[in-house]
Design an enzyme around this catalytic site. Sequence first.
Site, PDB file in Angstrom:
ATOM      1  N   HIS A 178      10.127 -14.071  -2.500  1.00 21.23           N
ATOM      2  CA  HIS A 178      10.894 -14.583  -3.623  1.00 21.23           C
ATOM      3  C   HIS A 178      10.511 -15.029  -4.554  1.00 21.23           C
ATOM      4  O   HIS A 178      10.672 -15.364  -5.644  1.00 21.23           O
ATOM      5  CB  HIS A 178      12.396 -15.505  -2.352  1.00 21.23           C
ATOM      6  CG  HIS A 178      12.503 -14.938  -2.004  1.00 21.23           C
ATOM      7  ND1 HIS A 178      13.868 -15.392  -1.266  1.00 21.23           N
ATOM      8  CD2 HIS A 178      13.589 -13.440  -1.863  1.00 21.23           C
ATOM      9  CE1 HIS A 178      14.892 -15.272  -0.897  1.00 21.23           C
ATOM     10  NE2 HIS A 178      14.463 -13.490  -0.827  1.00 21.23           N
TER      11      HIS A 178
ATOM     12  N   GLN B  94      10.761 -16.340   1.770  1.00 21.15           N
ATOM     13  CA  GLN B  94      11.430 -16.420   0.603  1.00 21.15           C
ATOM     14  C   GLN B  94      11.028 -18.008   0.648  1.00 21.15           C
ATOM     15  O   GLN B  94      11.617 -18.214  -0.869  1.00 21.15           O
ATOM     16  CB  GLN B  94      12.401 -16.691   1.578  1.00 21.15           C
ATOM     17  CG  GLN B  94      13.185 -15.310   2.598  1.00 21.15           C
ATOM     18  CD  GLN B  94      14.894 -15.894   3.502  1.00 21.15           C
ATOM     19  OE1 GLN B  94      15.905 -15.778   3.025  1.00 21.15           O
ATOM     20  NE2 GLN B  94      14.803 -16.082   4.875  1.00 21.15           N
TER      21      GLN B  94
ATOM     22  N   ILE C 281       8.680 -20.471  -1.941  1.00 25.18           N
ATOM     23  CA  ILE C 281       7.943 -19.605  -3.160  1.00 25.18           C
ATOM     24  C   ILE C 281       6.374 -20.588  -3.464  1.00 25.18           C
ATOM     25  O   ILE C 281       5.897 -20.607  -4.019  1.00 25.18           O
ATOM     26  CB  ILE C 281       8.875 -20.139  -4.908  1.00 25.18           C
ATOM     27  CG1 ILE C 281       9.666 -21.261  -4.576  1.00 25.18           C
ATOM     28  CG2 ILE C 281       9.927 -18.772  -4.586  1.00 25.18           C
ATOM     29  CD1 ILE C 281      10.051 -21.282  -5.814  1.00 25.18           C
TER      30      ILE C 281
ATOM     31  N   ASN D 250      15.779 -23.012  14.322  1.00 28.90           N
ATOM     32  CA  ASN D 250      16.177 -23.421  13.675  1.00 28.90           C
ATOM     33  C   ASN D 250      16.760 -24.159  13.773  1.00 28.90           C
ATOM     34  O   ASN D 250      17.492 -24.101  14.993  1.00 28.90           O
ATOM     35  CB  ASN D 250      17.460 -21.954  12.329  1.00 28.90           C
ATOM     36  CG  ASN D 250      17.481 -22.253  11.389  1.00 28.90           C
ATOM     37  OD1 ASN D 250      16.812 -22.619  10.386  1.00 28.90           O
ATOM     38  ND2 ASN D 250      18.878 -22.232  10.898  1.00 28.90           N
TER      39      ASN D 250
ATOM     40  N   TYR E  74      11.553 -24.846 -12.426  1.00 28.73           N
ATOM     41  CA  TYR E  74      10.412 -24.682 -12.333  1.00 28.73           C
ATOM     42  C   TYR E  74       9.325 -25.868 -12.369  1.00 28.73           C
ATOM     43  O   TYR E  74       8.668 -25.836 -11.702  1.00 28.73           O
ATOM     44  CB  TYR E  74      10.247 -23.144 -11.985  1.00 28.73           C
ATOM     45  CG  TYR E  74      10.991 -22.704 -11.761  1.00 28.73           C
ATOM     46  CD1 TYR E  74      11.378 -22.432 -10.655  1.00 28.73           C
ATOM     47  CD2 TYR E  74      12.331 -22.268 -11.898  1.00 28.73           C
ATOM     48  CE1 TYR E  74      12.004 -22.039  -9.489  1.00 28.73           C
ATOM     49  CE2 TYR E  74      13.036 -21.397 -11.899  1.00 28.73           C
ATOM     50  CZ  TYR E  74      13.534 -21.446 -10.239  1.00 28.73           C
ATOM     51  OH  TYR E  74      14.572 -19.785  -9.748  1.00 28.73           O
TER      52      TYR E  74
ATOM     53  N   ARG F 255       9.377 -28.477  -9.844  1.00 30.47           N
ATOM     54  CA  ARG F 255       9.258 -28.000  -8.807  1.00 30.47           C
ATOM     55  C   ARG F 255       7.660 -27.875  -8.186  1.00 30.47           C
ATOM     56  O   ARG F 255       7.504 -27.745  -7.594  1.00 30.47           O
ATOM     57  CB  ARG F 255       9.965 -26.931  -8.103  1.00 30.47           C
ATOM     58  CG  ARG F 255      11.521 -27.382  -8.064  1.00 30.47           C
ATOM     59  CD  ARG F 255      12.374 -26.137  -7.725  1.00 30.47           C
ATOM     60  NE  ARG F 255      11.913 -25.749  -6.555  1.00 30.47           N
ATOM     61  CZ  ARG F 255      12.674 -24.991  -6.254  1.00 30.47           C
ATOM     62  NH1 ARG F 255      13.046 -24.113  -6.684  1.00 30.47           N
ATOM     63  NH2 ARG F 255      13.090 -24.097  -4.954  1.00 30.47           N
TER      64      ARG F 255
HETATM   65  P1  OAD Z   1      18.427 -22.974   2.858  1.00 25.58           P
HETATM   66  O1  OAD Z   1      18.167 -23.902   2.389  1.00 25.58           O
HETATM   67  O2  OAD Z   1      19.159 -22.004   2.993  1.00 25.58           O
HETATM   68  O3  OAD Z   1      18.177 -22.767   4.875  1.00 25.58           O
HETATM   69  C1  OAD Z   1      16.922 -23.206   5.720  1.00 25.58           C
HETATM   70  C2  OAD Z   1      17.519 -23.488   6.687  1.00 25.58           C
HETATM   71  O4  OAD Z   1      16.470 -23.973   7.824  1.00 25.58           O
HETATM   72  C3  OAD Z   1      19.429 -23.928   6.557  1.00 25.58           C
HETATM   73  O5  OAD Z   1      20.000 -23.492   8.068  1.00 25.58           O
HETATM   74  C4  OAD Z   1      18.393 -25.139   7.730  1.00 25.58           C
HETATM   75  O6  OAD Z   1      19.281 -25.821   9.393  1.00 25.58           O
HETATM   76  C5  OAD Z   1      16.908 -24.926   8.745  1.00 25.58           C
HETATM   77  N1  OAD Z   1      16.115 -26.390   8.453  1.00 25.58           N
HETATM   78  C6  OAD Z   1      15.746 -27.374   8.094  1.00 25.58           C
HETATM   79  N2  OAD Z   1      15.108 -28.429   7.979  1.00 25.58           N
HETATM   80  C7  OAD Z   1      14.537 -27.487   9.606  1.00 25.58           C
HETATM   81  C8  OAD Z   1      13.574 -27.988  10.021  1.00 25.58           C
HETATM   82  N3  OAD Z   1      12.919 -29.228  10.123  1.00 25.58           N
HETATM   83  N4  OAD Z   1      12.842 -26.924  11.607  1.00 25.58           N
HETATM   84  C9  OAD Z   1      13.893 -25.660  11.253  1.00 25.58           C
HETATM   85  N5  OAD Z   1      14.687 -25.700  10.591  1.00 25.58           N
HETATM   86  C10 OAD Z   1      14.859 -26.291   9.740  1.00 25.58           C
HETATM   87  O7  OAD Z   1      17.003 -22.211   2.600  1.00 25.58           O
HETATM   88  P2  OAD Z   1      16.699 -20.429   3.057  1.00 25.58           P
HETATM   89  O8  OAD Z   1      17.300 -19.492   3.875  1.00 25.58           O
HETATM   90  O9  OAD Z   1      15.065 -20.380   2.853  1.00 25.58           O
HETATM   91  O10 OAD Z   1      15.845 -17.610  -2.667  1.00 25.58           O
HETATM   92  O11 OAD Z   1      17.560 -19.741   2.011  1.00 25.58           O
HETATM   93  C11 OAD Z   1      16.739 -18.319   1.271  1.00 25.58           C
HETATM   94  C12 OAD Z   1      16.720 -18.109  -0.220  1.00 25.58           C
HETATM   95  O12 OAD Z   1      17.901 -18.528  -0.338  1.00 25.58           O
HETATM   96  C13 OAD Z   1      15.970 -19.269  -0.819  1.00 25.58           C
HETATM   97  O13 OAD Z   1      14.427 -18.246  -0.828  1.00 25.58           O
HETATM   98  C14 OAD Z   1      16.719 -18.909  -2.231  1.00 25.58           C
HETATM   99  C15 OAD Z   1      17.657 -19.693  -2.130  1.00 25.58           C
HETATM  100  O14 OAD Z   1      18.307 -18.722  -3.193  1.00 25.58           O
HETATM  101  C16 OAD Z   1      15.646 -17.568  -3.956  1.00 25.58           C
HETATM  102  O15 OAD Z   1      15.384 -18.308  -4.727  1.00 25.58           O
HETATM  103  C17 OAD Z   1      16.032 -15.647  -3.936  1.00 25.58           C
END
Ligand code: OAD
Length: 236
Positions: free
Chosen positions: A107, A89, A91, A200, A52, A55
């Site tokens: 989150h 979601q 951080i 997305n 962290y 990050r």
């Molecule tokens: P992900 O990394 O799982 O998903 C990111 C999504 O954004 C994917 O579906 C990509 O296709 C899409 N994407 C990437 N670049 C993009 C762009 N320029 N424009 C539009 N879409 C784009 O991230 P999250 O869904 O946020 O939780 O992940 C959810 C949670 O999983 C996070 O908050 C974290 C992790 O575990 C915790 O840490 C509790």
Amino acid sequence: MKILVLTGAGISAESGVPTFRGSDGLWEGHRVEQVATPEAFHQNPELVHKFYNMRRRKLLEESIKPNAAHIALAEFEGRHQGEFLLVTQNIDDLHQRAGSRNVLPMHGELLKARCGLTGEVFDWRDDLGIDTPHPSEPDLIGALRPHIVWFGEMPMGLERIASFAQDCDLFIAIGTSAVVYPAAGIVQSTPATCRRVEINLDDTPQSDKFDITIRGKASIEVPKFLNSLATPGHRP
Ligand code: OAD
């Protein structure tokens, strides 16, 4: 119109913050269980802090800035007459930096630290370590942890999210892979009358729950969609 927005890592990707689910399934070289669980922190706090800290340092680099999608959401909120809640979601603090006001970081927040004993939360921009003293009790060493929700922990603000979602008119999910619950389930807690829009790059396991699915980059598609809402007589 009561509007609920949910954002994920995809909205910050174009700001230079990496998404979570790379094709190798690793988070910057680590398995999730190694760095994002309470067990990992208990067993190897140095490694979790290091992960962290890296990050946090990256987030504070000058090159990391809100992009057009963050800015469009903040500007839209500024001129929207009805209720508006932005659940993220993420951080990172890019929504706040862009000027969004009603942000709920479900989150947690990388730029905050929490005392594991008292639950007190502090703004935090420096590295954290096992030898970091508590800000108001310097004799208390190593009690601080990142103010982050790890796997197996309860996300923040769930009651507020549920109560807002139950009667919202428009739900917009942006840049989330929709695989992590409870965030991925919010779409299904919106009422039948709610218009649901997913923006997305790729399809997600929840795409069929949305009325409109927009495929493309958040920095392009979010401003375009929000501008279309401003058109008189337009129904999303
Ligand atoms: P992900 O990394 O799982 O998903 C990111 C999504 O954004 C994917 O579906 C990509 O296709 C899409 N994407 C990437 N670049 C993009 C762009 N320029 N424009 C539009 N879409 C784009 O991230 P999250 O869904 O946020 O939780 O992940 C959810 C949670 O999983 C996070 O908050 C974290 C992790 O575990 C915790 O840490 C509790």
